[in-house]
Design a protein around this motif. Structure first.
Motif, PDB file in Angstrom:
ATOM      1  N   TYR A  75       9.610   2.054  -2.809  1.00  0.00           N
ATOM      2  CA  TYR A  75       9.999   1.825  -4.201  1.00  0.00           C
ATOM      3  C   TYR A  75      11.389   1.191  -4.284  1.00  0.00           C
ATOM      4  CZ  TYR A  75      11.113   2.708  -9.089  1.00  0.00           C
ATOM      5  OH  TYR A  75      11.478   2.563 -10.409  1.00  0.00           O
ATOM      6  N   LYS A  76      12.305   1.648  -3.441  1.00  0.00           N
ATOM      7  CA  LYS A  76      13.650   1.064  -3.423  1.00  0.00           C
ATOM      8  C   LYS A  76      13.581  -0.418  -3.047  1.00  0.00           C
ATOM      9  CE  LYS A  76      16.155   5.292  -2.129  1.00  0.00           C
ATOM     10  NZ  LYS A  76      16.937   5.959  -1.046  1.00  0.00           N
ATOM     11  N   LYS A  77      12.739  -0.722  -2.076  1.00  0.00           N
ATOM     12  CA  LYS A  77      12.592  -2.110  -1.652  1.00  0.00           C
ATOM     13  C   LYS A  77      11.993  -2.953  -2.774  1.00  0.00           C
ATOM     14  CE  LYS A  77      10.516  -5.062   1.870  1.00  0.00           C
ATOM     15  NZ  LYS A  77       9.636  -5.143   3.049  1.00  0.00           N
ATOM     16  N   TRP A  78      11.016  -2.395  -3.457  1.00  0.00           N
ATOM     17  CA  TRP A  78      10.399  -3.114  -4.568  1.00  0.00           C
ATOM     18  C   TRP A  78      11.416  -3.378  -5.683  1.00  0.00           C
ATOM     19  CZ3 TRP A  78       7.296  -6.098  -7.057  1.00  0.00           C
ATOM     20  CH2 TRP A  78       7.126  -5.968  -8.429  1.00  0.00           C
ATOM     21  N   LYS A  79      12.227  -2.411  -6.003  1.00  0.00           N
ATOM     22  CA  LYS A  79      13.235  -2.586  -7.051  1.00  0.00           C
ATOM     23  C   LYS A  79      14.253  -3.655  -6.665  1.00  0.00           C
ATOM     24  CE  LYS A  79      14.923   0.557  -9.597  1.00  0.00           C
ATOM     25  NZ  LYS A  79      15.650   1.732 -10.142  1.00  0.00           N
ATOM     26  N   TYR A  92       0.825  -1.208   0.000  1.00  0.00           N
ATOM     27  CA  TYR A  92       0.000   0.000   0.000  1.00  0.00           C
ATOM     28  C   TYR A  92       0.863   1.264   0.000  1.00  0.00           C
ATOM     29  CZ  TYR A  92      -3.562  -3.358   1.582  1.00  0.00           C
ATOM     30  OH  TYR A  92      -4.414  -4.429   1.697  1.00  0.00           O
ATOM     31  N   VAL A  93       1.946   1.221   0.771  1.00  0.00           N
ATOM     32  CA  VAL A  93       2.842   2.381   0.827  1.00  0.00           C
ATOM     33  C   VAL A  93       3.499   2.613  -0.525  1.00  0.00           C
ATOM     34  CG1 VAL A  93       4.916   3.314   1.921  1.00  0.00           C
ATOM     35  CG2 VAL A  93       3.226   2.121   3.304  1.00  0.00           C
ATOM     36  N   LEU A  94       3.854   1.532  -1.215  1.00  0.00           N
ATOM     37  CA  LEU A  94       4.434   1.645  -2.553  1.00  0.00           C
ATOM     38  C   LEU A  94       3.481   2.344  -3.504  1.00  0.00           C
ATOM     39  CD1 LEU A  94       6.591   0.889  -4.721  1.00  0.00           C
ATOM     40  CD2 LEU A  94       5.332  -1.263  -5.026  1.00  0.00           C
ATOM     41  N   LEU A  95       2.217   1.960  -3.459  1.00  0.00           N
ATOM     42  CA  LEU A  95       1.225   2.552  -4.359  1.00  0.00           C
ATOM     43  C   LEU A  95       1.005   4.035  -4.079  1.00  0.00           C
ATOM     44  CD1 LEU A  95      -1.479  -0.275  -4.546  1.00  0.00           C
ATOM     45  CD2 LEU A  95       0.352   0.225  -6.167  1.00  0.00           C
ATOM     46  N   LYS A  96       1.339   4.462  -2.867  1.00  0.00           N
ATOM     47  CA  LYS A  96       1.207   5.884  -2.524  1.00  0.00           C
ATOM     48  C   LYS A  96       2.419   6.707  -2.953  1.00  0.00           C
ATOM     49  CE  LYS A  96      -1.855   5.194   1.463  1.00  0.00           C
ATOM     50  NZ  LYS A  96      -1.991   5.301   2.936  1.00  0.00           N
ATOM     51  N   SER A 151       3.493  -0.660 -14.238  1.00  0.00           N
ATOM     52  CA  SER A 151       3.466   0.689 -13.669  1.00  0.00           C
ATOM     53  C   SER A 151       4.859   1.285 -13.594  1.00  0.00           C
ATOM     54  CB  SER A 151       2.838   0.668 -12.283  1.00  0.00           C
ATOM     55  OG  SER A 151       1.493   0.258 -12.341  1.00  0.00           O
ATOM     56  N   GLU A 152       5.839   0.435 -13.277  1.00  0.00           N
ATOM     57  CA  GLU A 152       7.212   0.935 -13.208  1.00  0.00           C
ATOM     58  C   GLU A 152       7.719   1.328 -14.591  1.00  0.00           C
ATOM     59  OE1 GLU A 152      11.508  -0.380 -11.351  1.00  0.00           O
ATOM     60  OE2 GLU A 152      10.249  -1.888 -12.288  1.00  0.00           O
ATOM     61  N   ARG A 153       7.427   0.517 -15.597  1.00  0.00           N
ATOM     62  CA  ARG A 153       7.869   0.833 -16.956  1.00  0.00           C
ATOM     63  C   ARG A 153       7.242   2.121 -17.463  1.00  0.00           C
ATOM     64  NH1 ARG A 153       7.262  -4.824 -17.721  1.00  0.00           N
ATOM     65  NH2 ARG A 153       5.253  -4.495 -18.783  1.00  0.00           N
ATOM     66  N   GLU A 154       6.000   2.355 -17.056  1.00  0.00           N
ATOM     67  CA  GLU A 154       5.282   3.544 -17.505  1.00  0.00           C
ATOM     68  C   GLU A 154       5.608   4.769 -16.652  1.00  0.00           C
ATOM     69  OE1 GLU A 154       1.218   2.342 -17.409  1.00  0.00           O
ATOM     70  OE2 GLU A 154       1.305   1.357 -19.376  1.00  0.00           O
ATOM     71  N   GLY A 155       6.393   4.549 -15.584  1.00  0.00           N
ATOM     72  CA  GLY A 155       6.789   5.663 -14.733  1.00  0.00           C
ATOM     73  C   GLY A 155       5.713   6.147 -13.797  1.00  0.00           C
ATOM     74  N   THR A 156       4.719   5.301 -13.521  1.00  0.00           N
ATOM     75  CA  THR A 156       3.622   5.705 -12.634  1.00  0.00           C
ATOM     76  C   THR A 156       3.751   5.093 -11.246  1.00  0.00           C
ATOM     77  OG1 THR A 156       2.240   3.877 -13.462  1.00  0.00           O
ATOM     78  CG2 THR A 156       2.040   6.028 -14.562  1.00  0.00           C
ATOM     79  N   LEU A 157       4.807   4.331 -11.024  1.00  0.00           N
ATOM     80  CA  LEU A 157       4.986   3.682  -9.719  1.00  0.00           C
ATOM     81  C   LEU A 157       5.846   4.562  -8.811  1.00  0.00           C
ATOM     82  CD1 LEU A 157       4.207   1.082  -8.256  1.00  0.00           C
ATOM     83  CD2 LEU A 157       6.373   0.112  -9.021  1.00  0.00           C
TER      84      LEU A 157
END
Length: 269
Positions: free
Chosen positions: A237-241, A227-231, A263-269
């Motif tokens: 985001y660093k953890k997700w990467k 949820y925090v990532l989506l915000k 979402s990451e590829r589109e730059g919306t994440l």
């Protein structure tokens, strides 16, 4: 959200019960004419909010509020009264809200929503991790689920971000290939019961709502890396990467994982 009401008028108790009937996330745990009985109840039950009349025999609402706070410091206190002159007294004992009689359904809904948000902010002892695998922590301790399907069902609720998970969807994803019959329905119901039991043992049963036909979580009451990532949180985001894995133990989570990649590829994440 579990609430109680204390009022020495039976009509007031009935009205309150009527007004909250259509609010699915509110559970009336007790309605008391006698303040002493309310105190005894709070000693043995977990409640998030108390609606109190002020002018009552034996013990007025102001005195009752102070005693309730001693027993349950995080309890949200809402006074319901027809006498506005008590406003200052209510503020002195740090009451959270003040509702003047007569009130209607919209009034009670607004106050309940505020109380729910306040209660959630005060608690939030639950942290849920989804990268790379599913884990639940209460007060920094890992929660153990003896039944793997119960844990997976809770993970599916987390994936839905507060949305309802129907029994049909749960069966389709957790018991893939099984015939939709009474046996598999009972497996779902057993999983719901076990989630409740585990969370109850941890004192956080209020984050989960489940019945015979559906279940969901209350996202206001938990912290979650997904949820925090989506915000847009940069640390998340660093953890997700670093991980690039979301609920990797569950095949049904691949759809959400693909959404995150897109979402990451589109730059919306």
């Amino acid at each position: 959200m579990r609430v109680i009401i204390v009022d020495d008028e039976k009509l007031a108790l009935r009205q309150f019960q009527f007004e909250i009937e259509g609010i699915p996330w509110v559970e009336l745990s007790g309605a008391f004419l006698n303040p002493v009985q309310a105190l005894e109840f709070i000693e043995n039950h977990s409640v998030e909010a108390a609606f109190l009349d002020i002018e009552m025999p034996e013990m007025n609402g102001l005195e009752l509020a102070e005693k309730l706070r001693e027993l349950s410091p995080g309890l949200v206190i809402i006074f319901i009264t027809g006498y506005e002159q008590y406003t200052l007294d209510a503020l002195k004992i740090k009451a959270d809200y003040y509702l003047t009689k007569p009130y209607d359904n919209e009034d009670i809904k607004e106050v309940l929503e505020r109380a729910r948000l306040l209660s959630a902010r005060q608690k939030k002892r639950v942290y849920i991790r989804t990268f790379p695998r599913f884990e639940v922590f209460v007060a920094d301790s890992t929660v153990y689920f003896p039944n793997s399907k119960a844990k997976e069902l809770l993970a599916l609720c987390v994936d839905h971000r507060g949305g309802t998970v129907t029994i049909e969807e749960a069966v389709d994803k957790l018991w893939e290939g099984r015939e939709y019959d009474n046996r598999v329905k009972n497996l779902y119901r057993k999983a719901v019961m076990q989630i409740r039991q585990v969370l109850s043992e941890q004192g956080v049963e209020d984050i989960f709502y489940g019945n015979r036909g559906s279940c969901r979580i209350d996202i206001i009451k938990i912290d979650c890396d997904y949820y925090v990532l989506l915000k847009g949180n940069p640390e998340a985001y660093k953890k997700w990467k670093l991980e690039r894995k979301y609920l990797e133990e569950y095949s049904w989570a691949e759809e959400t994982s693909a959404m995150l990649e897109l979402s990451e590829r589109e730059g919306t994440l």
